[in-house]
Scaffold this motif. Structure first.
Motif, PDB file in Angstrom:
ATOM      1  N   GLY A  85       0.802  -1.224   0.000  1.00 40.00           N
ATOM      2  CA  GLY A  85       0.000   0.000   0.000  1.00 40.00           C
ATOM      3  C   GLY A  85       0.831   1.269   0.000  1.00 40.00           C
ATOM      4  O   GLY A  85       0.355   2.325   0.432  1.00 40.00           O
ATOM      5  N   LYS A  86       2.054   1.191  -0.496  1.00 41.90           N
ATOM      6  CA  LYS A  86       2.940   2.372  -0.525  1.00 41.90           C
ATOM      7  C   LYS A  86       2.308   3.510  -1.341  1.00 41.90           C
ATOM      8  O   LYS A  86       2.254   4.649  -0.896  1.00 41.90           O
ATOM      9  CB  LYS A  86       4.308   2.021  -1.154  1.00 41.90           C
ATOM     10  CG  LYS A  86       5.085   0.967  -0.412  1.00 41.90           C
ATOM     11  CD  LYS A  86       6.396   0.656  -1.101  1.00 41.90           C
ATOM     12  CE  LYS A  86       6.235  -0.031  -2.440  1.00 41.90           C
ATOM     13  NZ  LYS A  86       5.586  -1.358  -2.351  1.00 41.90           N
ATOM     14  N   THR A  87       1.830   3.142  -2.541  1.00 44.35           N
ATOM     15  CA  THR A  87       1.275   4.173  -3.422  1.00 44.35           C
ATOM     16  C   THR A  87       0.032   4.793  -2.797  1.00 44.35           C
ATOM     17  O   THR A  87      -0.118   6.026  -2.801  1.00 44.35           O
ATOM     18  CB  THR A  87       0.934   3.573  -4.803  1.00 44.35           C
ATOM     19  OG1 THR A  87       2.106   2.934  -5.315  1.00 44.35           O
ATOM     20  CG2 THR A  87       0.480   4.635  -5.780  1.00 44.35           C
ATOM     21  N   SER A  88      -0.834   3.956  -2.254  1.00 44.14           N
ATOM     22  CA  SER A  88      -2.069   4.476  -1.655  1.00 44.14           C
ATOM     23  C   SER A  88      -1.743   5.404  -0.486  1.00 44.14           C
ATOM     24  O   SER A  88      -2.351   6.476  -0.343  1.00 44.14           O
ATOM     25  CB  SER A  88      -2.945   3.321  -1.157  1.00 44.14           C
ATOM     26  OG  SER A  88      -3.129   2.376  -2.166  1.00 44.14           O
ATOM     27  N   CYS A  89      -0.781   5.001   0.350  1.00 49.87           N
ATOM     28  CA  CYS A  89      -0.410   5.841   1.501  1.00 49.87           C
ATOM     29  C   CYS A  89       0.242   7.140   1.021  1.00 49.87           C
ATOM     30  O   CYS A  89      -0.054   8.222   1.556  1.00 49.87           O
ATOM     31  CB  CYS A  89       0.539   5.087   2.437  1.00 49.87           C
ATOM     32  SG  CYS A  89      -0.283   3.745   3.331  1.00 49.87           S
TER      33      CYS A  89
HETATM   34  N1  LIG Z   1      -6.005  -0.200   3.471  1.00 56.58           N
HETATM   35  C1  LIG Z   1      -6.398  -0.704   2.301  1.00 56.58           C
HETATM   36  N2  LIG Z   1      -7.617  -1.257   2.168  1.00 56.58           N
HETATM   37  C2  LIG Z   1      -8.023  -1.776   0.987  1.00 56.58           C
HETATM   38  N3  LIG Z   1      -7.270  -1.795  -0.129  1.00 56.58           N
HETATM   39  C3  LIG Z   1      -6.035  -1.251  -0.048  1.00 56.58           C
HETATM   40  C4  LIG Z   1      -5.530  -0.683   1.153  1.00 56.58           C
HETATM   41  N4  LIG Z   1      -4.279  -0.225   0.912  1.00 56.58           N
HETATM   42  C5  LIG Z   1      -4.018  -0.512  -0.375  1.00 56.58           C
HETATM   43  N5  LIG Z   1      -5.049  -1.125  -0.953  1.00 56.58           N
HETATM   44  C6  LIG Z   1      -5.138  -1.637  -2.329  1.00 56.58           C
HETATM   45  O1  LIG Z   1      -4.081  -2.603  -2.477  1.00 56.58           O
HETATM   46  C7  LIG Z   1      -3.543  -2.538  -3.792  1.00 56.58           C
HETATM   47  C8  LIG Z   1      -2.049  -2.283  -3.709  1.00 56.58           C
HETATM   48  O2  LIG Z   1      -1.875  -0.993  -3.147  1.00 56.58           O
HETATM   49  P1  LIG Z   1      -0.702  -0.026  -3.601  1.00 56.58           P
HETATM   50  O3  LIG Z   1      -0.607   0.056  -5.093  1.00 56.58           O
HETATM   51  O4  LIG Z   1      -0.882   1.233  -2.855  1.00 56.58           O
HETATM   52  O5  LIG Z   1       0.531  -0.855  -3.042  1.00 56.58           O
HETATM   53  P2  LIG Z   1       2.091  -0.667  -3.370  1.00 56.58           P
HETATM   54  O6  LIG Z   1       2.808  -1.089  -2.148  1.00 56.58           O
HETATM   55  O7  LIG Z   1       2.334   0.706  -3.874  1.00 56.58           O
HETATM   56  O8  LIG Z   1       2.253  -1.707  -4.536  1.00 56.58           O
HETATM   57  P3  LIG Z   1       3.575  -1.911  -5.491  1.00 56.58           P
HETATM   58  O9  LIG Z   1       4.635  -2.472  -4.630  1.00 56.58           O
HETATM   59  O10 LIG Z   1       3.070  -2.882  -6.512  1.00 56.58           O
HETATM   60  O11 LIG Z   1       3.891  -0.563  -6.048  1.00 56.58           O
HETATM   61  C9  LIG Z   1      -4.310  -1.453  -4.518  1.00 56.58           C
HETATM   62  O12 LIG Z   1      -5.330  -2.039  -5.260  1.00 56.58           O
HETATM   63  C10 LIG Z   1      -4.881  -0.596  -3.387  1.00 56.58           C
HETATM   64  O13 LIG Z   1      -6.075   0.047  -3.778  1.00 56.58           O
END
Ligand SMILES: Nc1ncnc2c1ncn2[C@@H]1O[C@H](COP(=O)(O)OP(=O)(O)OP(=O)(O)O)[C@@H](O)[C@H]1O
Length: 399
Positions: A85-89
């Motif tokens: 969830g890095k991108t979402s955060c």
């Molecule tokens: N707290 C949460 N509740 C529900 N869904 C979430 C939550 N956090 C993240 N997600 C979902 O999980 C998925 C992965 O999230 P995200 O892209 O933010 O992760 P990331 O760590 O950036 O991934 P990557 O390593 O592939 O770049 C996305 O579909 C996002 O919408």
């Protein structure tokens, strides 16, 4: 079947307001963004699950207010294991900064970008793109390392690469030509060491943020690639320093070779060898700035993002150890996708929750992570995508 799907099947999503009213009701729920949107209510800023600090002595640090104080520029880098969830955060933090009056840039340095997907708008192209739908000074940037590398490569080929070597040979300057060959300039650019993509990307970002044109931005949020890349990135400035240093040592020789060429070709036709070395010098300088930036606790904070699983916690622990070794300031760890307290009618949820609590306990006891402020972020019932979802998540996570 994915756990998420199972959860959707068994859980009974509720609105935030009903959660607040019935927090003791013994049933299974998780934080519902969809219900909030469907009922057309504004996301309630007070969440049912308080972000808690496991390190009580630094409770105050967890306050989001601390992150918005001051108009001097601050950098936040969010990193961790893939998919946590890095991108979402990062995106939700950027939205929240902008909502709190900070002109903000959110930058993705992950070659596998998902910032565009997160905002649900096109941020590709390698330039700052205004984020639509907020009417706030918030810009997104997906660094395009391939394009940056190509720009640099073609410039060096035009000005100081193989072309220069041929000319030097024809001038009887074989020795210098050999040294140029030894530099493997072309090789460095054609088959870059792992992580060079990101280093170039960050140096490109430095170019953006150094420019007076961008001086108005007071918060820069980095969405980084998964741990391995990020760790390589952190150690890269030194590696680059050594590699480019080798080239720089020959600067004088190249310069004298240039003047020899000048005397034959005249100024106009001189292959601008110095241009290439100057570009390398600039790259090295920007690399140095990145290195300094990483270590300045006044202006930089690395936020570790993880999920409550043993594997993710272990990786976060190693990440923090590496960050400490590199003197990168870290204060917080976000534990994302936490299931709320479960109820009697969902066995899967209660087992899953217990498993997550064990992982949280690991964080409390982990010698690397115990000192960090822990921000608990709930699992939402829908994918976090688009401005309303990011605003909702921001209000839940960043408090
Ligand atoms: N707290 C949460 N509740 C529900 N869904 C979430 C939550 N956090 C993240 N997600 C979902 O999980 C998925 C992965 O999230 P995200 O892209 O933010 O992760 P990331 O760590 O950036 O991934 P990557 O390593 O592939 O770049 C996305 O579909 C996002 O919408």
């Amino acid at each position: 079947m994915a756990a998420y799907t199972l959860l959707r099947r068994f859980a009974k999503p509720q609105t935030i307001s009903s959660l607040l009213l019935h927090t003791t009701t013994p049933r299974c729920y998780f934080t519902s963004f969809s219900t909030s949107i469907n009922s057309k209510t504004t996301p309630t800023p007070t969440p049912p699950f308080q972000a808690r600090s496991l390190a009580s002595q630094v409770d105050s640090v967890s306050l989001f207010n601390e992150m918005i104080v001051g108009n001097e520029r601050k950098y936040y880098m969010l990193g961790g294991k893939g998919g946590v969830g890095k991108t979402s955060c990062a995106a939700s933090l950027a939205v929240k900064f902008a909502n709190n009056g900070h002109p903000t840039i959110v930058v993705s340095t992950d070659p596998a970008h998902s910032l565009s997907d997160s905002f649900d708008q096109d941020l590709t192209g390698g330039t700052l793109v205004p984020i639509q739908g907020l009417n706030l000074p918030l810009f997104g940037l997906e660094i395009n390392p391939e394009k940056t590398k190509e720009d640099f490569r073609s410039a060096s080929q035009e000005n100081g690469g193989a072309g220069v070597k041929d000319i030097m040979n024809s001038m009887g300057l074989g020795m210098v030509a050999e040294q140029l060959g030894e530099l493997k300039l072309g090789e460095l650019l054609d088959t870059p060491p792992p992580g060079l993509d990101e280093a170039i990307a960050i140096s490109k970002v430095m170019q953006f943020v150094d420019s007076p044109e961008y001086s108005k931005f007071t918060r820069i949020v980095f969405d980084t690639a998964p741990t391995g890349h990020t760790l390589r990135l952190l150690s890269l400035p030194d590696f680059m320093d050594a590699s480019i240093g080798k080239i720089m040592k020959l600067k004088k020789k190249i310069a004298s070779a240039t003047s020899a060429i000048k005397s034959v070709f005249g100024k106009e036709q001189t292959p601008p060898v110095e241009d290439a070395t100057n570009k390398l010098e600039q790259l090295r300088e920007r690399m140095g700035k990145v290195r300094d930036l990483f270590r300045d606790s006044e202006t930089m904070e690395f936020v570790i993002v993880t999920i409550p699983t043993v594997m993710a916690v272990r990786e976060s622990s190693r990440l923090h150890a590496s960050l400490k070794k590199e003197n990168v300031p870290v204060q917080r760890v976000i534990v994302n996708q936490i299931l709320p307290p479960s109820a009697t009618d969902c066995k899967f949820c209660s087992i899953k929750r217990k498993d997550q609590m064990r992982a949280l306990d690991m964080i409390r006891k982990d010698p690397e992570l115990a000192s960090l402020v822990v921000i608990e972020a709930p699992l939402f019932d829908v994918e976090i995508r688009g401005i309303p979802a990011l605003q909702f998540m921001g209000d839940m996570v960043w408090k």
